[in-house]
Structure formats: structure tokens, C-alpha cells
Design a protein around this motif. Sequence first.
Motif, mmCIF file in Angstrom:
data_model
loop_
_atom_site.group_PDB
_atom_site.id
_atom_site.type_symbol
_atom_site.label_atom_id
_atom_site.label_comp_id
_atom_site.label_asym_id
_atom_site.label_seq_id
_atom_site.Cartn_x
_atom_site.Cartn_y
_atom_site.Cartn_z
ATOM 1 N N HIS A 26 0.811 -1.210 0.000
ATOM 2 C CA HIS A 26 0.000 0.000 0.000
ATOM 3 C C HIS A 26 0.845 1.261 0.000
ATOM 4 C CE1 HIS A 26 1.151 -0.175 4.147
ATOM 5 N NE2 HIS A 26 0.333 -1.166 4.447
ATOM 6 N N GLY A 27 2.098 1.118 -0.321
ATOM 7 C CA GLY A 27 2.935 2.308 -0.479
ATOM 8 C C GLY A 27 3.811 2.601 0.726
ATOM 9 N N ARG A 28 3.560 1.908 1.830
ATOM 10 C CA ARG A 28 4.346 2.162 3.038
ATOM 11 C C ARG A 28 5.198 0.971 3.436
ATOM 12 N NH1 ARG A 28 -0.570 4.775 3.628
ATOM 13 N NH2 ARG A 28 -1.494 2.741 4.024
ATOM 14 N N GLU A 35 6.433 -3.436 11.319
ATOM 15 C CA GLU A 35 5.272 -4.295 11.085
ATOM 16 C C GLU A 35 5.542 -5.069 9.805
ATOM 17 O OE1 GLU A 35 2.416 -1.186 11.031
ATOM 18 O OE2 GLU A 35 1.976 -1.336 13.167
ATOM 19 N N ILE A 65 -11.607 -9.302 10.164
ATOM 20 C CA ILE A 65 -12.039 -8.150 9.372
ATOM 21 C C ILE A 65 -10.818 -7.372 8.910
ATOM 22 C CG2 ILE A 65 -13.339 -5.977 9.402
ATOM 23 C CD1 ILE A 65 -15.177 -7.229 11.492
ATOM 24 N N ALA A 66 -10.743 -7.148 7.614
ATOM 25 C CA ALA A 66 -9.639 -6.340 7.079
ATOM 26 C C ALA A 66 -9.755 -4.937 7.649
ATOM 27 C CB ALA A 66 -9.698 -6.307 5.558
ATOM 28 N N GLY A 67 -8.663 -4.457 8.178
ATOM 29 C CA GLY A 67 -8.683 -3.145 8.825
ATOM 30 C C GLY A 67 -8.663 -3.250 10.339
ATOM 31 N N GLY A 68 -8.978 -4.447 10.854
ATOM 32 C CA GLY A 68 -8.888 -4.652 12.299
ATOM 33 C C GLY A 68 -7.439 -4.564 12.749
ATOM 34 N N HIS A 69 -7.240 -4.119 13.973
ATOM 35 C CA HIS A 69 -5.879 -3.983 14.488
ATOM 36 C C HIS A 69 -5.539 -5.158 15.404
ATOM 37 C CE1 HIS A 69 -4.822 0.356 13.440
ATOM 38 N NE2 HIS A 69 -5.967 0.114 12.843
ATOM 39 N N TYR A 125 -2.015 -4.758 11.970
ATOM 40 C CA TYR A 125 -3.353 -4.643 11.400
ATOM 41 C C TYR A 125 -3.513 -5.688 10.305
ATOM 42 C CZ TYR A 125 -0.501 -2.241 7.996
ATOM 43 O OH TYR A 125 0.490 -1.950 7.100
ATOM 44 N N THR A 161 -4.799 -6.765 6.526
ATOM 45 C CA THR A 161 -4.966 -6.131 5.219
ATOM 46 C C THR A 161 -5.958 -6.855 4.319
ATOM 47 O OG1 THR A 161 -3.045 -7.378 4.478
ATOM 48 C CG2 THR A 161 -2.667 -5.101 5.154
ATOM 49 N N GLU A 178 -11.700 -5.064 16.304
ATOM 50 C CA GLU A 178 -12.261 -4.212 15.259
ATOM 51 C C GLU A 178 -13.421 -3.463 15.897
ATOM 52 O OE1 GLU A 178 -13.660 -2.196 13.154
ATOM 53 O OE2 GLU A 178 -14.835 -3.704 12.101
ATOM 54 N N ASP A 189 -11.868 -1.421 3.527
ATOM 55 C CA ASP A 189 -10.888 -2.021 4.419
ATOM 56 C C ASP A 189 -9.925 -0.959 4.969
ATOM 57 O OD1 ASP A 189 -12.159 -4.343 3.720
ATOM 58 O OD2 ASP A 189 -10.526 -5.117 2.456
ATOM 59 N N ILE A 221 -11.679 1.043 7.530
ATOM 60 C CA ILE A 221 -11.798 0.328 8.812
ATOM 61 C C ILE A 221 -10.479 0.396 9.573
ATOM 62 C CG2 ILE A 221 -12.104 -1.958 9.850
ATOM 63 C CD1 ILE A 221 -14.215 -2.521 7.708
ATOM 64 N N ARG A 222 -9.394 0.231 8.832
ATOM 65 C CA ARG A 222 -8.089 0.351 9.494
ATOM 66 C C ARG A 222 -7.945 1.735 10.119
ATOM 67 N NH1 ARG A 222 -1.986 0.582 6.983
ATOM 68 N NH2 ARG A 222 -1.002 0.906 9.011
ATOM 69 N N ASN A 264 -10.273 2.278 13.126
ATOM 70 C CA ASN A 264 -9.781 1.613 14.338
ATOM 71 C C ASN A 264 -8.587 2.340 14.945
ATOM 72 O OD1 ASN A 264 -11.126 -1.075 15.199
ATOM 73 N ND2 ASN A 264 -11.254 -1.044 12.968
ATOM 74 N N GLY A 321 0.577 6.973 1.271
ATOM 75 C CA GLY A 321 1.306 5.854 0.700
ATOM 76 C C GLY A 321 1.880 6.132 -0.670
ATOM 77 N N THR A 322 2.159 7.394 -0.947
ATOM 78 C CA THR A 322 2.633 7.742 -2.285
ATOM 79 C C THR A 322 4.135 7.966 -2.357
ATOM 80 O OG1 THR A 322 2.008 9.994 -1.763
ATOM 81 C CG2 THR A 322 0.508 8.741 -3.142
#
Lengths: 89, 976, 417
Positions: free
Chosen positions: B844-846, B881, B896-900, B916, B918, B950, C128, C131-132, C135, C409-410
Motif C-alpha cells: 500500500h505504499g508504506r 510491522e 475483518i480487514a482493517g482490524g488492528h 493490522y 490487510t 475491530e 478495508d 476500517i483500518r 480503528n 502511501g505515495t
Amino acid sequence: MRITCPICGERDRREFYYQGAAVALDRPEADAEPEAWVDYVHVRDNPCGMTRDLWYHEHCGSWVVVTRNTATHEVIETALASDIKEQGA
Amino acid sequence: MRIEGKGLIDRGQQINFQFDGHSYQGFGGDTLASALLANDIALMGRSFKYHRPRGVLSAGSEEPNALVTTGLGAAQEPNVRATTLELHEGLVTKSQNRWPSLGFDLMSLNDWAAPFLGAGFYYKTFMWPKALWEKLYEPVIRNAAGLGALSGKHNVETYEKAYAHCDLLVIGAGPAGLLAALTAARAGADVILAEEDTRTGGRLNAETLEVDGKPGAVWAEEITAELAQMDNVRIMTRTSVVGAYDQGTFGALEKVPHDVSMRLGAPRECFWRIVAKRAVLAAGAIERPVAFRNNDRPGIMTAGAVRAYLNRWRVATGRNVVVFGNTDEAHRTVADLQDAGVHVSALVDARHHAKCDLDVPFYAGAEVCDAGGGKRLESVTIRTAKGTENVQADCLAMSGGWNPTVNLTCHMGGRPTWDRDIAAFVPVDGAVPGLSTAGACQGDFSTHKCLEAGVAAAQGALDDLGLKRADVVAPAAEDGVYDIYPVYAVPGKGRAWLDFQNDVTVKDVKQAAVENFQSVEHMKRYTTQGMATDQGKNSNVAALAVLADATGRGIPETGTTTYRPPYTPVSIASLGAGAQCKGFAPERFTTSHKATQEKGAPFIEAGLWYRPSYFPKAGETHWRQSCDREVNMVRNAVGVCDVSTLGKIDVQGPDAGAFLDFVYTNAFSTLKVRRVRYGFMLREDGHVMDDGTTARLSEQHFVMTTTTAAAGQVMRHLEFVHQCLVPQMDVRFTSVTEQWAQFAVAGPQSRDLLNDLLDTPIDDESWPFMACGEVSIGGVKGRLFRISFSGEHAYEVAVPSRYGDSLFRTLMTKAEALGGGAYGMEALNVLRIEKGFITHAEIHGRVTAYDIGMGGMVSGKKDCIGKASAARPGMVEESRERMVGLKPVGEVKELIAGGHLFDKGAEAVSANDQGYITSVGFSPTLGHNIALGFLKDGPARHGEVVRMVEHLNGVETLCEVCHPVFFDAEGGRTRG
Amino acid sequence: MAFSGWRVLKEGLTGNKGWAPHWRDAAPKDEYDVVIIGGGGHGLSTAYYLAKNHGISNVAVLEKGYLGGGNVGRNTTIVRANYFLPGNSEFYSHSLKLWEGLEDDLNYNVMMSQRGQISLFHSDGQRDAAIRRGNSIRNQGDDAELLSRDDVKRHLPYLDYDQARFPIYGALLQRRAGTARHDAVAWGFARGASDRGVDLIQNCEVTGIDVEGGVVKGVQTSRGAIKAKKVAIIVAGRSSQVAAMAGMRLPIESHILQAFVTEGLKPCIDHVVSFGMGHFYISQSDKGGLVFGGDLDMYSSYAARGNLPLVEHVMEAGMTLMPMIGKAKVLRSWGGIMDMSPDGSPIIDKTQTQGLYLNCGWCYGGFKAVPGSGYSTAHLIATDTPHTPAARYRLDRFFTGRGLMDEEGTGSQHNLH
């Protein structure tokens, strides 16, 4: 805003993608000091006035070095990045 | 009241219209304002804050008071200037910002509370009790504020945008603009003449002045007729040039006349981008009202407006008029009124030295200091050296002098300068490159000077354009001297309005100065002076004169606020024309789109593409049923999936291999011909940019695939690296995404299916894992790649796009015969999660190569883009991470995607955050949910049980950390 | 002078003759404990908190133009705490809490209006990510709710749910987010700082920074030299120029961000709505104007004005998302100069010059940061230790690669954040 593509002529800004300062042409050697890499990737002169930056003409695929004024948006000169790079090399 | 005489209206065309539920008649050529005034309607609006009754102030687009709402239903349009609204049959208008009616507005109680509602009062109150701000104060303020209302319904009308190019753009078609256009046109230049009014002529239409021995309006018509016949001239009336932008680009809004816009498909408005090599601004000037007590009574208007209504529309704005001014124009106003038989009860000239040769009660060195009446002016008070005098009047024509319309010259950062001789700001030369000014907008206030300036400006432009000058001489015309005695605000008690609409008075500006809002910008922002719909066109100069006085500075030292585009307000619908519904971004369809639609598959967006979510079968009521079936199908039989949306870039040349070595972290020069290799590339900052496979079709010919979303970015990146970093390399790139239709054929029976199609069958030996090459399918030359994004024995087969539809249908049919079929994105996602393959959910770019467990793929033997930055200490720390697999192990099975992620037992707060999730899918193969995610020091924690929390869905799940490859870790199925 | 409804009443009844300047205009003294370069929102709030929290009031704020004349005077007034990366998350959380008490604290109505921000998403992948983010916000102790498509319909019935190019899947709602009256924030901090003894000096341009032996000594200005024990550069938009006076080059590129306001309209948009796919966000001011904006013009510039391609793109996004605004007319457009950093996150740090502090790189998120930035910068200046919520805003993160906060994220292309 209009920019002259060295290949296609004067075109609307919509046809171009802006990348950033033309310092991107001067990639350090692979074994350069970390400071050189931070300078290259992150640090910018960011002048208020004359600058050289890189634009991509999406219609013909040319990377163009644009010399322009960041205070007035005047475009002074454009040239193909590959020409500049080859002349400089 | 309509009076005798020709004017510029068509008395043969009677037009019925409505205002606030009442029916009226007007004539062709009328505006709503002229027609209402002809019907003796003076009250047209209410002010913003105090809800003071207001009549028309001007006869142009700068009108601050007479704003109405037009249209019904979705066509309802608020804040339309009555002064520029062309009358048409059946026009329905209503007044706004009043309740319950324009005549009886309860909100006008605010006017009584004015002592408490002065400049900036709201900054000092409404703070207690705190809860009431959002519950009471703010809603009350919001409901009281605003002018007209939107309908709340989706726009249903057509708007357009267009481009135009010319040698010379002339902005404004008054005397200066007309002659500028004529001069340039006769010299052969391509000319666009833009005029915001419905007709050319400018002030000539509003005055009784002569040009070339003819009435001004007649002269203008003749010049216009000549221009209209020339092929190199385009006259654009109803077109307001609203903004000056870089390199000669201008924005302009064209309002299409009602009878034309009613035609099928015709737009209401068109927003033009005009690219002009040179431009002449001939935008004229706007008259200044004078601030004095109660100067906002309906019936008080600018003298220029009084003359315009009289001469152009043959409307007397009152039966008993007082004229108040500080130049000779006040006298001209009296003369015009008297010639038309309208009674003038006083001429008040602020100049002590003024003489009067008209038969009218004359007051020199005097001023109007108060106005009586309510919803209509009844009297004015005249103050002379001797005292005050009350004079009955139902109309006051006032003039404080003229402000050149410098706006466009300031759109690129220019500031106008103060010209003491005319008591006004004038433009600075060269403030907009390529634009010169002519006529009243540069302070030439005599008709003859305007004409001369028009010729001169055009000649200058012709010189710049390298064209030979045309021989045009300015005709004879009025050439009076502009003799002004500046009057901005008449001293006295009570409230004297500067900004009519926003209810900013002289007192407010003075109070702002007392409270230390002394910068002109502070004064503006504190009082809202100049922030109304006219953007201070009527009031800014007087306001800053008052501020200058209050702060003991001169006007030039006080300066102006910034002039910003647009010159006149522009509808969002016109600036955003074409985007409504699906027009905002292109839609890209694969060659299998139609066949997929026929299968009833719902589509999802993937970048600009549409891809099938799943292919429902009869009896399936939930997407999961379809998805599970499709996953099983691929694992057990064969599935077909359109993967054409992935970017495909042809890379060719002697240095292609070396080049790819530089952009990918791993080596490609070592790749054998007819083989495919997976690779990923970094951004120069060391993070993963994109991944995909690249096939070597021949020694100097590679085909690279990118992810769907990043195709354009990668193409640009390749060109960048080549042209800007290694132009000496002999290599070229072409995007071939659209040229090839490509389908994944995946599953244990994939080869059987393909061999049924291929002209020459393949086997493991001729086509091992990661092999590629040309094939022939029914005589059509295609390409076959043995690659797998599902973990199964799989291929991707590509054919020229024109065969895509046919091949997809054939593949589907044959797959179905083998117990398989087409699969969509849901199944594709589950299949790849089972195998731990990444998508942009993970990259995701990071993330770094190290984070996704591919640090080893960054070759140590060669340089590549991003390698140096990726080696920074913080990029390779164990505590980062890093990617893991996760599976539920507690009672709750949901992920759930996005849950930590948190340590078991740790509170779910930021300080304890461990990572988290993905990507999540239900694996029918394994019978439970599986997930990919990032966990601090993840690879060292396989086997550990962590807690997913989540909050938004209220789910907590214990899960076990595991290797991200859930299925067939050895890869036997892919190779088998 | 304390402001209150009673005061407004009393003054109204007595001819409004008792009002006094909101702040003192000061002439520069020879020397200060702290000189703050830049009288924008961040500079003024830094001065305020230096005086209020740390008792340091021998402070001058030097402003080249007029107070609050930079980006605090030309933004789209949105206040929120919906960041998701460590560093940003705690910082904006702290700033939002300060916003919630700002009227009380400053005795100035900055019209903080917590009308809620609705951030739309348009695909499963975006959901998604939302949601991240949601949270992260909740873990930080702030509020976030996930709205289904039907929920969004209830809140925003006027969106085009059937035709929009990017269908609406749902949204993330932060109820405590909202808007504030931007100018009032600057004026409120100015008044608060001035009341506590800070000198606010307008029309005073810094022309040089005096450094001796690696220690800052003061500044040169258009109104003479001023000595200072500590100097803070808080001039977002012009950071590179001012830092150059101290021999520094920054990881900053200046870009144009345009914004727009329409003519006044009766209430029609009750939230802050953000449409990430279209780079479009909108709210309605208390005066009735629709205030909205989009992406950068995408070329480095100091011109404080933009061009049509971006203007049109913003309007196009508006028309596809909420075609009911078509008949609203754009009254004014403007451009501000954004300090774009390589990861899209700001810098609040010491520099290699002793006594010289740097606050920059706010990209286009600086307005909501005004209280938090001042609070943390004041802490750093007063104590020479980072304030915990801003401790990750280090200048050396690009060198170490540690703690980068790239929400988009760019990567290190300054304009893409």
C-alpha cells in the motif's frame, strides 16, 4: 497554464504530469553517502523564482525539463530530459 | 414607469412573467429589473443581515440587492441578478431571504437589534452556555443567513465546456472593445470579442451620446455588423470573461439565451477556456454609490443605472427624482431625465465650483445626508453650508464617480495603483502577460478617449503578433473632462451603507479600525465588507477610503484586498460540465464485459476498469456461495478469469535486460528466453512500488505486467528512468494493455482445456512452470504464459483484443464442460490469500521488501531504483510491522480487514498497537477465515496467539500468527 | 476586556463606544527571550501557549504582512482528528481536544462547529482502509463510526447514489470533526497572546537569521535587528526561504492549493463531506456559502493562485457526487502556498543550530493543527524536549527511514500527499 513540449509544441497543462525538481536527473552513485541520497530523494532547494522541474508529456511520453518561475508561472524554456542528461553525461 | 421613446426594447414583443406570484408584462429586450421598474415595483429584495427592504442599485452584473430565485423544481436557481436576467415568456421569479413575504419580513426585526449586531459581534458572544452554540445559536444563525435556496434535487439541465483559440481576445464590447476588435480584425487577426451583456455597445446603449455623428448605440450596431461579417471574428455576447490564467488562458462563461437553451440537447451555459496570444481588456467601469444615512432605501440607485433604465429600456425609475453626484455626469443625468419628461426636483453637486445650465433647483457644494421612507424612498435631506433641506423624491440617482474594472488585471497577483486625478484605482501595465487595457477600465472616461484607446491597444497587440497595423481612426465623439470631487461617505449620524448586501456600514468599518482591524484585509474579514455576491465591486473603494480616514492613512497606503476569480459568479454545473453521472472519469471495459454481463455477474470498479465480482449460478442466494464454488472449481477442476486489466508493457531493445535489472530489485538480464520471472520494483524512497511478472519473448523483447491500478504509473516510471537516468540505454516501451486480451486458465485441468484449443498441444516438457511463448489458437497468433496467481497449475493466454470476446466465451464453455467455469474477483482474492500472494492491499505504499518477506529479492550484486533508500536503518528494523498470516483460533471466527492486532490481554489502545489486517477471505479449501496482515516483528512470532480488535463492527477475535502461505506451501500444485 | 453576550448588550445600549483593540500593535524591542518568525495560526498559537503554559511572555511574533494573513486566512476551515499513522494519530487527537475548549480558553468565539465529517468510500479495498483508519482513531480514544450505504443515504440524501461514476459503498463518520471560523482562530490567539504580554509586530519582514558558533543570536528584519535567545521558524509556505537564512535546506516543496466558496445559500449541507476518489471535500459556512476544494494544482509555486484544470476537476467531482449543487455559483476562488513534505506529515523539531526551532511541512492539513502545533512547539521551545504528541515529527526521519508518516502511501514525491 501552457507548456511547450519539445516534440509536440505548446500544449495545455492538462496533458502533462508534474514530477518535481529536475534534481531527479542527478542520481547519486550507488555507493554514495547516505546524506547524498537523502538530499536526492527528499531535500529540495524549493526556490521562489527560477526553477527547473520535470514534467511528463503524457501524450507523447516525453520527459521534459521546464525552466520556469515559481513566483509568476512564466515558462522560460523547455527541453527534453534525455537531451539534457546526455549532454551533461 | 415606462415612457415614450424607442430605446432598445421591442414593444411589439409583449412578455408575461411572474414575480412573487403576481403576473406582469414586459417587452423583448427587458431585464427582470427593467420590467419590474416599468411596473413600478421598487422593492425587489432584502439585505443579508438586517433584512432591510431593497430595490435595484445598478443595471449590471454587479447588482447587490435585486437578487431573485428563478425556475421551479430541479430547475430552481437562486441568486439570479434581476439586472441581467433576460425576460422570457413564462419566466417565474421570486424574491428571497425573507419570511413570510418580501413586503412583510419578520426577520427585519434584526434591523431594530442593529446596535447589538455590529461588526464581528458574533466573535464576542454565543459562548455561554457552551452546549447551546451547536444546539441553538449556530442553527439560528445558519437559517437566518444565506440568500436563495438550492432545490436539493439533482441537476437535470445540460451544461457544456469548450475550448477556443485566437490571436486576440477583446474583453468587453463597449466603444473601446469594438474599435479594438475592428482594428485587429481588419489587420487579419483571429479575434474573439466577448461581451457579458446581451448586446454589444456597452455604455453607449445606456447613454444619449453620439459617436461619428450617430446615436452611440446605432454606431455600435454598425461596427458590430461589420465585425459579424468577417470570418476571422467571433462575437460572443452573454459571455463574461471571468478569470485570467497563465500563458494567455482565460475562463469565460457564456449564458445561452432561453429560446436556444430550450432546444433539445442545447446547454444553458457553456464554460469556455479561451487561449489567446494577446488580449485587450476593455471592461469599462462601475459607478460608486455614496455612503450616507439610509442610502439603501429602494429607489436610490446609481445615476448610471437611472440613465440606463431611461435610455435603453425607456423606464423612468421615479416620478420625482433627485440627482446627487460629484462629476458632470450628474448634470447629464438631469438632462436625460428632463428630455424624457421626468421631473427632477433637485440636482445636488458635491463640487463647490460646479455651475449648472439646466432648469433645475441646483445645490453646489452640497450633499445628500439622509433618506426617508421605508419600502420606497419618500424624501431626501440635502445639506448645504446653510443647513439642511428636505426634498420629496421617489428616486435618487447618485454617483460617487467611477471605478475602472481592473479585476482581470489583478488575477495573476497584480495590484492596481491609485490615480488621484480620477479618485480611483487603475491597472498596472503588464500585470497579466499579453494583456493590455483600453478605455474606462484604465481610467479613460470620455467616449473619444475610449475609442482612441481601443485602436491603440489593438495596434500594440498587432505589433506583438507580427501583423501589419490596420488603418483605423477613432471617430468623433464626446470628449469631456472628468472633473471629480471625491465623496465616499457623507458625515453624519445613523447608518450609512457601504456593502449593501452584507449590511456593512461606515460605522462598522470605523469600529473595526478601533478594534485594531486596521489592515484592509483585517477590516474586510472582520466586517465582511466586500464578501457579498458583488465581491465589493460597488463598495470596496469607499470602504477603504473610510478605513484610510479612520486610521489616518492615505488610500494608496491602505491598499486593496485581493481581486480573485471569477469576475462574476460561475455555476458549479458549468465548470463541472460533463462529469455528472458517469462522466467524471473514463470507464474501461474488458473484451469479456458483454459475456460477463450475460452471465449475470455484478461488476466492481478496479481503477477505471470494471471487473466481475462473481458469476452467480441458479440457486445461489449469497455471494459467498458463488465465491466458494468458484474457489473449489479452480482448486479441483479449472477456472477462467479475465486478467486483461493488468498493465502490459512491451519492453524492447538491446539494453532491455540491463534496463529491467535497474528498475526491478532482482535480475532480469539473466532470464532465459521463453521464461517468465516474478519481480517487484521499488520507488526511489525504498518502498515497494509495484509487482508483477515479466516474460522474455526473445533476446531483446520482454513483456512486463503491472498491477491494474499502477499500470500508468509504472509506464511513466519506466520512461522516467530511461529518459532521465539512463538515456544511453537502447530500450523502448509501449503500453499494450489495450492490445491484448488475456485470460487466466487455472486449475488441475487447465492444460487439458488449453490443449483442446491450441493448434499445437503443450506438455510439461514443452511448457514447464514459468515458461512462455507464442502459440496458435484456431490460427490466431497468441501468447501463453505458464504463471499462477492461484497456486494451481495455471496459464495466462493472450490474444489480440479483437479475439477476446470469442476466446473468453470459448474458454468458459470448455471449462464448464470440465466441471469448471468463469471466476470473479472474490474467488481470485481468496485463491491468492490462500497462497499468501500480495496485492495493493499489502503493498500500500508504506511497506518495504523486508516487510513483505522479500528482502532477499533485492539483489546485492547490482544497483536498482530504491536500493539505497531501502537500506536506511529504519527500513530494515525487526520491530517494523511485517507480513504474516492469521487464522482464528478462539470462539469468534470472524476476521475483518482493517482490524488492528494486540497482544492477548492487552488493552486495545494505540500504545499497544501491534499491527493490522490487510486482506481477509473465507477459505473453502481450509474451511475457515484466513487473513494477511502486518505485525510488529511478525516473522518471529509464528504460532503466537494475538487479539484482533475491530471497534467499528464490534468484533474481537483471537488469532494465531502463521506463515502467510496457507496452502500448498511447497508449490507442488503449481508445478505439477 | 472580557467578551460576553452581556458585554455586547451593554455596548449596544451605549453606542458601541467601549470596544478596544483586540490586540496591541507593538514596535520591536531590541531583545526578546523568544522570537517567532511568522504571525500565522501556528506562530500565534505558539506565542500564546509559550505565555500561558510556560510563563514565557518576553516573546515577539514577527509578521511580514498582517496577522493571520497566511494559510490560516485562506483555508477550508476543517477540523478533524482522523489520521491513522502513529505520530499523526496522537498529535491530531490532542489538537482536537484543544479545539473543543478553545472558546473558553481564548474567550473568543471561533465558531467551532462539530457537525461531523463523512468520508466516503467506493470499493471493498477502500472500505478495508477506512476500517483500518477508523480503528486507529478509536484506539487513540477519538470517535469514528462506519456508515453503511443506507446510513450514508440517511445522512446525505442529496448524493447521487445511482449514477455516480464511483458508487458509494459507505463512509467513515467522525462526529467530533467539523469546521471553525478560520480568521477568528488567528485573532483569538493573537488577543490571548497580546493580553499575556507577547509583542505582535506586523509589517516586519525577517531578512536574516544571526547565528554565531552554531548558536542563534537573533534576526535581522525590515524594522531593524532583534536579538533573541531562541528563534522559531513557523512560516509554512515560505519555510524553505526562511530556513535558508540559517543555512538550512529542507525536505519541502511549495505547492498551490486552491479552494472555492459559492454565493450564500440557505442551509443545504450539514456536514463536512469528503470524497476521496474525486479529491473533493465540501462544507457550508454559517454564512451560507459552500466552501470546498480538491487536490493541489500539482506544480511547485509561490504564486498563491492556481489554474483552470484543477478548478474544473474539483467542480466535476462535485457534479458527479452531488449534482444538486450545480446551480450554486462559485463566488471566489483562491490559492494558498502549501509546505509539502516528502511523507505528507509535518516537522516540529530542533535544528542543528542551537536555539533555532523549526515548525513546517503542514502540507494542506495545517488549519486543524493550529492549537496542537502551537502547544507542542511552545513546549519544545520552552523545555528543549519534544512534547509527547508531536515527538514523532522529527526532521531526521527521512535520513533514518524510521517513523515515516506517509498516510497517502505515495512516497517521497512532495506533491502527491
